[in-house]
Design a protein around this motif. Structure first.
Motif, mmCIF file in Angstrom:
data_model
loop_
_atom_site.group_PDB
_atom_site.id
_atom_site.type_symbol
_atom_site.label_atom_id
_atom_site.label_comp_id
_atom_site.label_asym_id
_atom_site.label_seq_id
_atom_site.Cartn_x
_atom_site.Cartn_y
_atom_site.Cartn_z
ATOM 1 N N ASN A 208 -7.224 -3.384 -1.930
ATOM 2 C CA ASN A 208 -6.922 -4.815 -2.050
ATOM 3 C C ASN A 208 -6.405 -5.204 -3.435
ATOM 4 O O ASN A 208 -6.253 -6.390 -3.719
ATOM 5 N N ASN A 209 -6.145 -4.215 -4.285
ATOM 6 C CA ASN A 209 -5.694 -4.494 -5.649
ATOM 7 C C ASN A 209 -4.168 -4.430 -5.698
ATOM 8 O O ASN A 209 -3.578 -3.344 -5.687
ATOM 9 N N ILE A 210 -3.524 -5.574 -5.764
ATOM 10 C CA ILE A 210 -2.065 -5.617 -5.714
ATOM 11 C C ILE A 210 -1.431 -4.998 -6.947
ATOM 12 O O ILE A 210 -0.309 -4.491 -6.878
ATOM 13 N N TYR A 213 -0.551 -1.396 -6.205
ATOM 14 C CA TYR A 213 0.631 -1.274 -5.355
ATOM 15 C C TYR A 213 1.910 -1.492 -6.171
ATOM 16 O O TYR A 213 2.889 -0.747 -6.014
ATOM 17 N N ARG A 235 3.325 -3.141 2.063
ATOM 18 C CA ARG A 235 1.863 -3.173 2.162
ATOM 19 C C ARG A 235 1.281 -4.164 1.160
ATOM 20 O O ARG A 235 0.334 -4.890 1.472
ATOM 21 N N LEU A 239 -1.396 -8.417 1.445
ATOM 22 C CA LEU A 239 -2.717 -8.652 0.872
ATOM 23 C C LEU A 239 -3.026 -10.137 0.754
ATOM 24 O O LEU A 239 -2.133 -10.964 0.562
ATOM 25 N N THR A 240 -4.318 -10.449 0.854
ATOM 26 C CA THR A 240 -4.782 -11.804 0.591
ATOM 27 C C THR A 240 -4.985 -11.957 -0.916
ATOM 28 O O THR A 240 -5.680 -11.150 -1.535
ATOM 29 N N GLU A 246 -2.320 -12.469 -9.481
ATOM 30 C CA GLU A 246 -1.984 -11.770 -8.246
ATOM 31 C C GLU A 246 -0.747 -12.378 -7.595
ATOM 32 O O GLU A 246 0.106 -11.655 -7.058
ATOM 33 N N SER A 250 2.720 -10.548 -6.690
ATOM 34 C CA SER A 250 3.297 -10.626 -5.354
ATOM 35 C C SER A 250 4.757 -11.064 -5.416
ATOM 36 O O SER A 250 5.618 -10.542 -4.684
#
Length: 263
Positions: A208-210, A213, A235, A239-240, A246, A250
């Motif tokens: 869950n760690n953007i 990614y 992917r 993510l939330t 974050e 994104s």
């Protein structure tokens, strides 16, 4: 964009007075236990600055609290990295290294103390001159490796190790020359492939760690592996997200994805 990705990879106040410590067996206090619980709750709500103040309050009362030292160190590294002002950055990075060294001295075999050392050294190295920067970067790997010996599923340590591989595999001309003069050359085992493998493990252990990614996508882009880059970014965009940091990551993932899909 290559320069940006490389740079990115390398890159509340509690008003009440602290309670008087009530010492218990083993050096712990019920008051400190409560502070630690409150700090962890704040961390889970992404309130890093408030949590840091509580961890430092615990340290002021029990200087040998390993968990508080590690948490405070990592938070100083994380918070310092957000500042544009170099003075503020250095203040946080210096504090991060101080706490990490104290934690490491308490338990040099602990995964968190080694991770805190690796992260603090990596951050502070970015503020130094060429020789000091390379010296700091060279030291990072031994601490990241030690953290993973203690805990092979430590996502943060895999991430730091991946960034180390990436940085060492992509030194500029001046850095390569300095590395040859001062440290006997560039580490032969460093490669973009190893960077991707390490950061992919960070993603696997913390899905869950953007940031992981995004950094992995930057490595794949450098490797010109468009398919892996696109898959990783897609992917990431599922993510939330909770924080402004974050959301910014994104946004950058979305921009990179569009660029990759146009190629």
């Amino acid at each position: 964009m290559k320069r940006f990705c490389t740079a990115f990879l390398v890159g509340f106040i509690i008003c009440s007075a602290p309670p008087a410590p009530v010492w218990a067996a083993g050096g712990a206090t019920s008051g400190n236990n409560e502070l630690m619980q409150r700090a962890e709750q704040l961390l889970s709500k992404y309130k890093d600055s408030e949590a840091l103040l509580l961890f430092e309050q615990v340290i002021s009362q029990t200087p040998d609290n390993l968990q508080a030292l590690c948490k405070a160190s990592v938070l100083h590294s994380r918070i310092g990295d957000r500042y544009a002002d170099e003075t503020r950055k250095l203040e946080h990075f210096s504090k991060a290294k101080e706490y990490a060294m104290r934690a490491y001295e308490l338990n040099p075999g602990d995964a968190e103390s080694n991770y805190a050392m690796a992260m603090a050294l990596a951050m502070k190295a970015m503020m130094a001159g060429p020789r000091e920067r390379l010296e700091g970067i060279n030291q990072v790997k031994s601490f990241a490796d030690a953290a993973l010996v203690s805990n092979g599923e430590h996502a943060g340590a895999w991430h730091v190790l991946g960034r180390w591989y990436f940085k060492m595999a992509n030194l500029n001309f001046a850095e390569k020359a300095a590395s040859k003069v001062f440290f006997g050359g560039v580490c032969g085992e460093a490669s973009n492939e190893k960077a991707a493998e390490a950061i992919a493990k960070a993603v696997a252990y913390a899905p869950n760690n953007i940031r992981y990614y995004y950094d992995l996508a930057c490595v794949y882009k450098e490797m010109k592996n468009a398919a892996a880059c696109i898959s990783t970014l897609q992917r990431a965009l599922t993510l939330t997200l909770e924080t402004n940091e974050e959301l910014e990551l994104s946004r950058r993932c979305s921009i990179m994805l569009q660029e990759q899909q146009r190629m």
